[in-house]
Design a protein around this motif. Sequence first.
Motif, mmCIF file in Angstrom:
data_model
loop_
_atom_site.group_PDB
_atom_site.id
_atom_site.type_symbol
_atom_site.label_atom_id
_atom_site.label_comp_id
_atom_site.label_asym_id
_atom_site.label_seq_id
_atom_site.Cartn_x
_atom_site.Cartn_y
_atom_site.Cartn_z
ATOM 1 N N PHE A 89 41.155 47.390 13.015
ATOM 2 C CA PHE A 89 41.909 47.120 14.237
ATOM 3 C C PHE A 89 41.193 47.712 15.450
ATOM 4 O O PHE A 89 41.084 47.058 16.499
ATOM 5 N N PHE A 90 40.702 48.938 15.318
ATOM 6 C CA PHE A 90 40.028 49.608 16.439
ATOM 7 C C PHE A 90 38.775 48.833 16.855
ATOM 8 O O PHE A 90 38.551 48.592 18.051
ATOM 9 N N ILE A 91 37.955 48.439 15.874
ATOM 10 C CA ILE A 91 36.717 47.716 16.193
ATOM 11 C C ILE A 91 37.030 46.370 16.837
ATOM 12 O O ILE A 91 36.414 45.989 17.843
ATOM 13 N N GLY A 92 37.987 45.635 16.278
ATOM 14 C CA GLY A 92 38.359 44.343 16.850
ATOM 15 C C GLY A 92 38.883 44.485 18.263
ATOM 16 O O GLY A 92 38.528 43.705 19.156
ATOM 17 N N THR A 93 39.731 45.491 18.497
ATOM 18 C CA THR A 93 40.287 45.704 19.829
ATOM 19 C C THR A 93 39.207 46.133 20.813
ATOM 20 O O THR A 93 39.205 45.705 21.978
ATOM 21 N N LEU A 94 38.266 46.963 20.361
ATOM 22 C CA LEU A 94 37.167 47.393 21.234
ATOM 23 C C LEU A 94 36.305 46.202 21.645
ATOM 24 O O LEU A 94 35.880 46.104 22.811
ATOM 25 N N ILE A 95 36.043 45.300 20.709
ATOM 26 C CA ILE A 95 35.283 44.081 21.045
ATOM 27 C C ILE A 95 36.029 43.269 22.095
ATOM 28 O O ILE A 95 35.437 42.744 23.045
ATOM 29 N N LEU A 96 37.346 43.172 21.942
ATOM 30 C CA LEU A 96 38.150 42.438 22.930
ATOM 31 C C LEU A 96 38.091 43.102 24.294
ATOM 32 O O LEU A 96 37.943 42.430 25.316
ATOM 33 N N MET A 97 38.224 44.424 24.329
ATOM 34 C CA MET A 97 38.183 45.138 25.601
ATOM 35 C C MET A 97 36.845 44.916 26.308
ATOM 36 O O MET A 97 36.791 44.642 27.508
ATOM 37 N N LEU A 136 36.952 52.908 25.357
ATOM 38 C CA LEU A 136 37.236 53.639 24.113
ATOM 39 C C LEU A 136 38.618 54.297 24.178
ATOM 40 O O LEU A 136 39.363 54.277 23.193
ATOM 41 N N ALA A 137 38.956 54.844 25.340
ATOM 42 C CA ALA A 137 40.257 55.496 25.491
ATOM 43 C C ALA A 137 41.391 54.489 25.386
ATOM 44 O O ALA A 137 42.389 54.727 24.680
ATOM 45 N N VAL A 138 41.249 53.345 26.076
ATOM 46 C CA VAL A 138 42.296 52.314 26.019
ATOM 47 C C VAL A 138 42.445 51.787 24.601
ATOM 48 O O VAL A 138 43.568 51.596 24.101
ATOM 49 N N THR A 139 41.307 51.545 23.929
ATOM 50 C CA THR A 139 41.354 51.061 22.546
ATOM 51 C C THR A 139 42.026 52.082 21.639
ATOM 52 O O THR A 139 42.833 51.733 20.764
ATOM 53 N N GLY A 140 41.700 53.363 21.836
ATOM 54 C CA GLY A 140 42.341 54.409 21.039
ATOM 55 C C GLY A 140 43.833 54.482 21.271
ATOM 56 O O GLY A 140 44.614 54.632 20.317
ATOM 57 N N ILE A 141 44.257 54.338 22.523
ATOM 58 C CA ILE A 141 45.694 54.380 22.839
ATOM 59 C C ILE A 141 46.422 53.202 22.198
ATOM 60 O O ILE A 141 47.513 53.349 21.628
ATOM 61 N N ILE A 142 45.811 52.003 22.282
ATOM 62 C CA ILE A 142 46.441 50.819 21.682
ATOM 63 C C ILE A 142 46.547 50.990 20.164
ATOM 64 O O ILE A 142 47.577 50.675 19.556
ATOM 65 N N THR A 143 45.467 51.483 19.544
ATOM 66 C CA THR A 143 45.492 51.696 18.092
ATOM 67 C C THR A 143 46.575 52.712 17.719
ATOM 68 O O THR A 143 47.316 52.516 16.747
ATOM 69 N N TRP A 144 46.666 53.808 18.466
ATOM 70 C CA TRP A 144 47.701 54.826 18.199
ATOM 71 C C TRP A 144 49.096 54.223 18.372
ATOM 72 O O TRP A 144 49.996 54.487 17.564
ATOM 73 N N ALA A 145 49.273 53.395 19.419
ATOM 74 C CA ALA A 145 50.584 52.795 19.664
ATOM 75 C C ALA A 145 50.986 51.867 18.517
ATOM 76 O O ALA A 145 52.152 51.866 18.087
ATOM 77 N N ILE A 162 31.653 55.940 32.473
ATOM 78 C CA ILE A 162 33.079 55.867 32.800
ATOM 79 C C ILE A 162 33.715 54.632 32.183
ATOM 80 O O ILE A 162 34.805 54.695 31.593
ATOM 81 N N LEU A 163 33.013 53.483 32.286
ATOM 82 C CA LEU A 163 33.573 52.231 31.769
ATOM 83 C C LEU A 163 33.683 52.261 30.241
ATOM 84 O O LEU A 163 34.717 51.882 29.683
ATOM 85 N N ILE A 164 32.618 52.700 29.578
ATOM 86 C CA ILE A 164 32.654 52.747 28.114
ATOM 87 C C ILE A 164 33.687 53.760 27.650
ATOM 88 O O ILE A 164 34.448 53.513 26.700
ATOM 89 N N GLY A 165 33.719 54.905 28.319
ATOM 90 C CA GLY A 165 34.730 55.897 27.970
ATOM 91 C C GLY A 165 36.138 55.374 28.177
ATOM 92 O O GLY A 165 37.033 55.632 27.356
ATOM 93 N N SER A 166 36.336 54.618 29.250
ATOM 94 C CA SER A 166 37.656 54.051 29.514
ATOM 95 C C SER A 166 38.049 53.033 28.458
ATOM 96 O O SER A 166 39.193 53.018 27.980
#
Length: 318
Positions: free
Chosen positions: A81-89, A138-147, A132-136
Amino acid sequence: MTGFAVMFLGLSTLLRLILLIISLKSADLTFLAFLRIFGFGLLFDIGVAAFFLLPYAVYLMLLPARWSNSWFNRIVTPVFFFIGTLILMFSFFAEFTFWLEFESRFNFIAVDYLVYTYEVVRNINESYPLPILIGSMLAVTGIITWAFAYAGIFRSAYRGTTPFLQRAGVFAGLLAVAGMYGFFIGNSLSERGHNRYQDELAKAGIYSFFSAFKNNELNYDDFYKLIKEKDAFSTVRACLQEPNSQYLHNGPSIWRHIRHGGTELHPNVILVTIESLSADFLGRFGNKLGLTPVLDSLARENLVFDQMYATGTRTVRG
């Protein structure tokens, strides 16, 4: 899988809406055009979702039922899920910047960028704050995965109660949908309208990228400023007109009959044109490594235009 598909369809629709708002003046929007944009958009998005879900469907089909609640699956499922969401982001961010520059979904220009990875990465690094962009992302993807994990959406993958035949049926269904899109639903399906912006908005970026990779072409008329054919031929004919020549046709043609009283010449002319070759690599312009001996020999024995410069410097390699 359902949760990922719903998330992707929602985010893709949101991106399409944002791009529509950006180009609202050019899109010549009507109610029917709005339905067409989002109708075709949903069609392509479903195909992209099927391709994304297919690898995970294979994993679930092959995973033994007794492993469903194991630590292995509890790691692999969120990682998928994390990898797929990161690709989407990453894809959605890239689509947004690509649209701002070309007012188009991904096309062969985007594919070409992957060929020149070094130069493009340097160009992107110069243009955007990548850490900043890559970190953002990764952070958004992590938050979505946690949610999703907190909401218990992954729990169905840990139960292990779905029979093998049912899991195989889901895989077969996704494979059939992916095959239908791959063989029968072309990206050009959305290009039959009368407004280029509407056609592009109706596409899906990821689907357009792989379509461009497959077709290996770029529509000249869409990306270059044009004048009417009659005016173009009129300009060219005026430039080519000479006292000793006569045009054979009055219409859009440059066929001419040229009269000359001197001796007919047959010059030996070879025009060498190379895209993306810096002068820094040629011995003719000071390189000492001997990388281009044939071109250097041609330069020594023939006519060289030393003052020709490329006008396109949008990228590093440009």
